[in-house]
Design a protein around this motif. Structure first.
Motif, short mmCIF file in Angstrom:
data_model
loop_
_atom_site.label_atom_id
_atom_site.label_comp_id
_atom_site.label_asym_id
_atom_site.label_seq_id
_atom_site.Cartn_x
_atom_site.Cartn_y
_atom_site.Cartn_z
N GLY A 211 11.37 -19.07 6.15
CA GLY A 211 11.52 -18.07 5.11
C GLY A 211 10.29 -17.93 4.22
N LEU A 212 9.46 -18.98 4.19
CA LEU A 212 8.26 -18.94 3.34
C LEU A 212 7.05 -18.39 4.11
N THR A 213 7.28 -18.03 5.37
CA THR A 213 6.17 -17.58 6.21
C THR A 213 6.16 -16.05 6.33
N PRO A 214 5.10 -15.41 5.89
CA PRO A 214 5.01 -13.95 6.04
C PRO A 214 5.00 -13.57 7.53
N ALA A 215 5.48 -12.38 7.83
CA ALA A 215 5.66 -11.97 9.22
C ALA A 215 4.36 -12.08 10.04
N ASP A 216 3.28 -11.47 9.55
CA ASP A 216 2.07 -11.58 10.36
C ASP A 216 0.82 -11.91 9.56
N ALA A 217 0.99 -12.85 8.69
CA ALA A 217 -0.16 -13.35 7.94
C ALA A 217 0.19 -14.78 7.54
N LEU A 218 -0.71 -15.41 6.82
CA LEU A 218 -0.38 -16.72 6.29
C LEU A 218 -0.25 -16.59 4.78
N SER A 219 0.64 -17.36 4.19
CA SER A 219 0.73 -17.41 2.73
C SER A 219 -0.53 -18.12 2.22
N PRO A 220 -0.84 -17.94 0.93
CA PRO A 220 -2.02 -18.64 0.41
C PRO A 220 -1.94 -20.15 0.63
N ALA A 221 -0.77 -20.71 0.51
CA ALA A 221 -0.66 -22.17 0.71
C ALA A 221 -0.93 -22.51 2.18
N GLN A 222 -0.40 -21.72 3.08
CA GLN A 222 -0.63 -21.98 4.50
C GLN A 222 -2.12 -21.87 4.84
N GLN A 223 -2.74 -20.83 4.25
CA GLN A 223 -4.17 -20.65 4.47
C GLN A 223 -4.96 -21.86 3.95
N ALA A 224 -4.58 -22.31 2.78
CA ALA A 224 -5.28 -23.45 2.18
C ALA A 224 -5.11 -24.69 3.04
N PHE A 225 -3.93 -24.87 3.63
CA PHE A 225 -3.71 -26.04 4.48
C PHE A 225 -4.63 -26.01 5.70
N VAL A 226 -4.77 -24.83 6.30
CA VAL A 226 -5.63 -24.73 7.48
C VAL A 226 -7.08 -24.99 7.09
N GLY B 220 0.99 -32.01 12.10
CA GLY B 220 1.85 -30.94 11.62
C GLY B 220 3.28 -31.35 11.33
N PHE B 221 3.61 -32.61 11.55
CA PHE B 221 5.01 -32.98 11.38
C PHE B 221 5.41 -33.01 9.90
N CYS B 222 4.47 -33.39 9.03
CA CYS B 222 4.78 -33.45 7.60
C CYS B 222 4.58 -32.11 6.92
N THR B 223 3.88 -31.20 7.58
CA THR B 223 3.40 -29.97 6.93
C THR B 223 4.52 -29.14 6.28
N PRO B 224 5.63 -28.88 6.98
CA PRO B 224 6.68 -28.09 6.33
C PRO B 224 7.19 -28.72 5.04
N PHE C 33 1.19 -24.83 13.21
CA PHE C 33 1.94 -25.84 12.46
C PHE C 33 2.28 -25.37 11.04
N VAL C 34 1.35 -24.68 10.39
CA VAL C 34 1.66 -24.26 9.01
C VAL C 34 2.75 -23.19 8.99
N ARG C 35 2.96 -22.52 10.11
CA ARG C 35 4.05 -21.53 10.17
C ARG C 35 5.36 -22.17 10.62
N GLY C 36 5.34 -23.47 10.83
CA GLY C 36 6.55 -24.13 11.30
C GLY C 36 6.83 -23.84 12.76
N GLU C 37 5.79 -23.46 13.50
CA GLU C 37 5.98 -23.07 14.90
C GLU C 37 5.53 -24.15 15.88
N GLY C 38 5.36 -25.35 15.39
CA GLY C 38 5.12 -26.45 16.31
C GLY C 38 6.33 -26.63 17.20
#
Ligand code: FES
Ligand code: FES
Lengths: 772, 155
Positions: B76-91, B99-103, A15-20
């Motif tokens: 565009g804000l998503t690194p190819a094969d990792a999570l950005s610090p914000a994405q990591q913090a969310f998890v 996950g609907f509001c997450t983006p 979900f955080v990657r927008g892949e939902g």
């Protein structure tokens, strides 16, 4: 274990990657788009529909009205059928009569949604207006307009509980409270509205339906029965679901309609509910009036209860029927000893959108009544409201306790939790401080509410007894693949709460595997075993998890037998540890699960009589409900304009063993947010003629980040004796006691004499604005 | 009408209807489905994207109005094969349920990060700034914790 130490939820990583992948994200070749024309009238005869102009527009592929649907499909199924319940042949499009604003009148399928909408605007419908009724109280009156001419009145069904000599108890009571407590209609409002995509499936000579639902197998049954197809020709997929909260627990006419259109056109057809539409087309919840009298003796011991739960069912009896009123009736005694009671629960039809499930399902409504009444009694007796609860709560030593309506309180330490919560909150100090503030002119106060939540919905015999036409079991299949990793197929349908992560963890624990080796597959009737009731009633981890444990233990048993055979040992001397089976005295005599899985699938050397493969399933039917419980304490201040500011909330609860504490916390805090909305401002209003006043998110306040008070949680874990993991549900706990706790705190804040805010109705803003 | 967007770093020229909303261009035309639509009326914020570094509602913007602008979506804000610090913090902080509001939240937080003055905000200010996106699931505590971890890192 703190939340940050837990393995990440796989779904969250997507979900955080927008892949939902929600229904609206599914793309199929040649997909067409549907729009549904809905009734602008609350109650009217459908005199004529002229679709000629619309049907001839370029890009319009199909136009269907109720006459065609009435002939070509069977009525929408009834999921909850109480004894004596009245029937209506509700179909996915109205024919001959409309009964609420928003009722589907015509389906338009076109090359784009825009064309479909334009075509809808060219359909001319002649309505012959009929008198409308919108409130349950008015619909009960003998001279009320009637919705169904073949019914003697507007009552859908009723249920009664009568135990003991209630009249005598009231006669001898030292204190009696009488009140009417109203919980207004509100929207579950999952952020993803509903969506359906249906496509022909040539391989099964049938259909595949993607829908944002909590109950794929119920949708399959409904689509099959409405379209008069056998169930095996219909596959239903619930992909990622963007929140549900009960709104998506029932089957809807739109599922039938898209399936019908896809079959007729032999092309995929999708419908995405828009937000305006959702306010009249998705089932709202609450809309109940609870009339309650309590009789206490001079010591504050409850002698008897008289209650009536009246549900505004909206225009149609189908879907969950009067289930929320029935549940409210059953839950009225809550966690208290009530020697005698007389309870009636009923639902009546009105010219409003049919109501259905919403988080809490009747429980917040009756909790608001009972906990408000307890506070009133405590004031009259001049004792601490917490003390009055203490005197009446069921004791730990009495568990399991059969409550007067038949509900079994399975386990719990009610008094211990209450005292713990009071201490953590600093109840006495807060009472004194707010009293001082009040004498200084600041209207502040504290309030509490105790609750129980019926979870782990099931016992199939209970479902059968009360007319729920769906088994209460859950099925789980655990398949160890030849490479040694595990696929779990569950009947549960995640809707954001993370049940899949809890299941993965339970499976990893049982089979001593790393959690990365477990994949949980859900929401697809083609791969997951039949589960009638699916996700709802806070049963995911409790019932789904118990089924998983059962299946995993069968796998474990087989692993031990197979290892015994291969190691030439006695199975009783073997242990499953760290992903392998080994001899208790000699750990070098060991076979990994991967080795064993390969042996099971190669099947070259199996013990006599053993089946090839490593794949087990279990249907778990809960022996009883799991009753979670807790207490919410809050402190409020009343602004000069009577706006309620909640300063802080302490929420203490016990849902048995917590499989994933982070999920439990998320459920509680998310529930509190919706409880806050229930308590303060969320409401769906109607004009007296049946025109909805709330059809936009601009008119419907929900809590945002800045609206939430600081929340402190207190956890107690008393395992339930009825479930192998000891876990009960927690999905609805957060929402249940918040309306009563806030209302009680506001009453305390107004206790210096100025009672300007009425407190018999939630949301409390209703008492501010007055009127309906 | 012809418009050029700098979409997630690449210039894209498109032929769109003058009434086409940016969210539909992204989702229906370009298959960028990370941008969600929750209300279509500017209230829920699920459709929030970055428009020239500033969070904006893709359901309210017309694509033709964005001609020449830089548009960034979660893809565009998503690194190819990792999570950005914000994405990591969310998890990590339990900021994600359905996950609907997450983006939408991730776009808002990225906007605040670039703007750069969140480091000194108190809890109330932070919550106010996050109140442009609705979440119906989490009750916000996890989201606020994650936002704090990103915007106010403790060294
Ligand atoms: S979809 Fe744009 S604000 Fe809700
Ligand atoms: S996680 Fe579901 S709306 Fe925020």
């Amino acid at each position: 274990m703190s939340a940050t130490d837990l393995p990440p939820r796989p779904a969250a990583l997507r979900f955080v990657r927008g892949e939902g992948q929600y229904v609206a994200d599914v793309r199929l070749p040649h997909m067409l788009h549907a729009f549904i024309l809905r009734s602008p009238e609350a109650h009217a005869k459908l005199e004529a529909i002229d679709t000629d102009e619309a049907a001839s527009m370029t890009g319009v592929r199909l136009l269907v009205t109720g006459t065609e649907i009435a002939a070509a499909t069977a009525p929408q199924p009834i999921v909850w059928d109480l004894p004596g319940q009245r029937r209506a042949e509700t179909r996915s499009l109205a024919h001959d009569r409309v009964r609420y604003v928003g009722e589907p009148v015509a389906l338009i399928v076109a090359d784009s949604e825009r064309i479909a909408r334009r075509a809808a605007a060219r359909i001319r419908v002649r309505y012959g207006k009929l008198p409308a009724v919108t409130s349950a109280e008015a619909a009960e009156a003998p001279d009320s307009p009637r919705l169904y001419e073949d019914w003697p009145d507007n009552v859908v069904a009723r249920a009664n509980w009568l135990v003991g000599d209630v009249d005598a108890a009231f006669e001898h009571a030292a204190f009696v409270t009488d009140g009417v407590y109203i919980s207004r209609r509100m929207a579950g409002l999952p952020l993803e509205a509903r969506a359906v995509l249906a496509a022909p499936d040539a391989a099964r000579n049938g259909l595949t339906v993607w829908t944002s639902t909590q109950a794929p197998h119920q949708v399959r049954a409904a689509v099959a029965s409405c379209l008069r197809m056998p169930e095996h020709r219909v596959r239903v997929i619930a992909p990622d679901v963007g929140g549900a909260f009960g709104t998506k627990s029932c089957v809807y006419g739109e599922e039938t309609l898209m399936a019908y259109a896809a079959r007729k056109l032999r092309r995929p057809v999708r419908w995405i509910e828009d937000r305006h539409e959702s306010f009249t087309s998705s089932v709202p919840g609450r809309d109940e009036t609870v009339t309650l009298s309590l009789a206490f003796d001079a010591q504050g011991i409850l002698l008897a209860m008289r209650g009536r739960v009246l549900l505004n069912k909206g225009a149609e009896p189908y879907a969950a029927s009067i289930g929320s009123a029935w549940t409210g009736g059953m839950m009225l005694p809550g966690g208290y000893r009530v020697p005698a009671l007389a309870i009636e629960a009923l639902g009546v039809v009105t010219n409003t959108t049919p109501t259905g499930a919403f988080r809490g399902y009747g429980q917040p409504e009756v909790n608001f009544a009972v906990e408000s009444a307890f506070d009133e009694a405590a004031r009259r007796m001049q004792i601490d409201p917490a003390e009055l609860r203490r005197r009446n709560l069921v004791r730990e030593s009495e568990m399991p306790f059969q409550s007067t309506t038949g509900l079994v309180l399975d386990s719990g330490r009610y008094h211990a939790l209450l005292d713990l919560a009071l201490a953590k909150f600093g109840w006495d100090a807060a009472r004194e401080r707010t009293a001082r503030e009040r004498s200084g002119g600041t209207r502040s106060g504290v309030g509490l509410a105790f609750y129980v939540e019926a979870t782990n919905m099931g016992p199939s015999p209970l479902c059968g007894m009360v007319g729920v036409r769906s088994g209460g079991f859950d099925v789980c299949q655990v398949r160890v693949e030849p490479s040694g990793q595990v696929s779990v197929f569950t009947g549960q349908t995640p809707m954001g709460q993370g049940v899949e992560a809890a299941l993965a963890q339970l499976c990893a624990e049982e089979l001593t595997l790393p959690i990365e080796d477990v994949v949980v597959i859900h929401g697809d009737t083609a791969s997951c075993a039949y589960t009638g009731y699916s996700s709802g009633g806070s049963r995911g981890a409790g019932v789904g998890g118990s089924a998983l444990i059962g299946a995993a233990r069968k796998v474990k048993h087989k692993l031990l037998l197979l290892a015994a055979h291969l190691l030439d040992a006695n199975a009783a001397d073997l242990l499953l540890v760290q992903g392998g089976v080994q001899h208790r005295d000699d750990p070098t005599r060991r076979r990994s699960i991967t080795d064993l899985a390969q042996a099971a699938y190669l099947a070259a050397s199996l013990p006599a009589g053993m089946e090839a493969g490593l794949d087990e399933r279990m249907a778990f039917d809960p022996p009883a409900l799991g009753i979670s419980y807790g207490v919410a304490l809050c402190e409020v201040a009343l602004c000069p304009d009577l706006i309620v500011r909640v300063r802080r909330i302490l929420f203490a609860h016990d849902c048995g063993r917590q499989i994933r504490p982070d999920i439990v916390e998320g459920q509680i805090i998310g529930g509190i947010a919706q409880g806050l909305g229930t308590a303060l401002y969320e409401q769906l209003l109607y004009e007296p003629d049946g025109t909805p006043r709330t059809t936009s998110l601009r008119d419907y306040d929900i809590p945002f980040a800045a609206d939430m008070p600081p929340i402190e949680l207190v956890h107690l874990e008393t395992p339930s004796p009825f479930f192998p993991h000891g876990a009960k549900g927690v999905g609805e706990s957060g929402v249940i006691p918040i309306p009563a706790a806030i209302a009680n705190a506001v009453r305390d804040a107004q206790s210096s004499g100025d009672a300007s805010l009425r407190l018999d109705t939630v949301p409390l803003i209703a008492g501010l604005l007055g009127g309906a | 009408m012809r418009v050029t967007l700098v979409l997630n770093g690449d210039a894209r020229t498109l032929d769109v209807d003058t009434t086409e909303r940016l969210c539909d261009t992204l989702r229906e035309r370009l298959d960028l489905t990370a941008t969600h639509v929750g209300c279509s009326e500017g209230v829920c914020g699920a459709c929030t994207i970055l428009l020239d570094d500033t969070p904006a509602r893709a359901c309210l913007a017309l694509t033709v109005q964005c001609d020449g602008a830089r548009v960034e979506t979660l893809e565009g804000l998503t690194p190819a094969d990792a999570l950005s610090p914000a994405q990591q913090a969310f998890v990590q902080h339990g900021a994600v349920q359905c996950g609907f509001c997450t983006p939408g939240f991730l776009a808002v937080i990225e906007g605040l990060r670039r703007q750069g003055d969140a480091a000194s905000w108190d809890e109330a200010t932070l919550r106010r700034e996050l109140s442009t996106v609705a979440c119906r699931c989490t009750g916000y505590d996890g989201i606020v914790r994650a936002a704090r971890a990103v915007l106010q890192p403790t060294p």
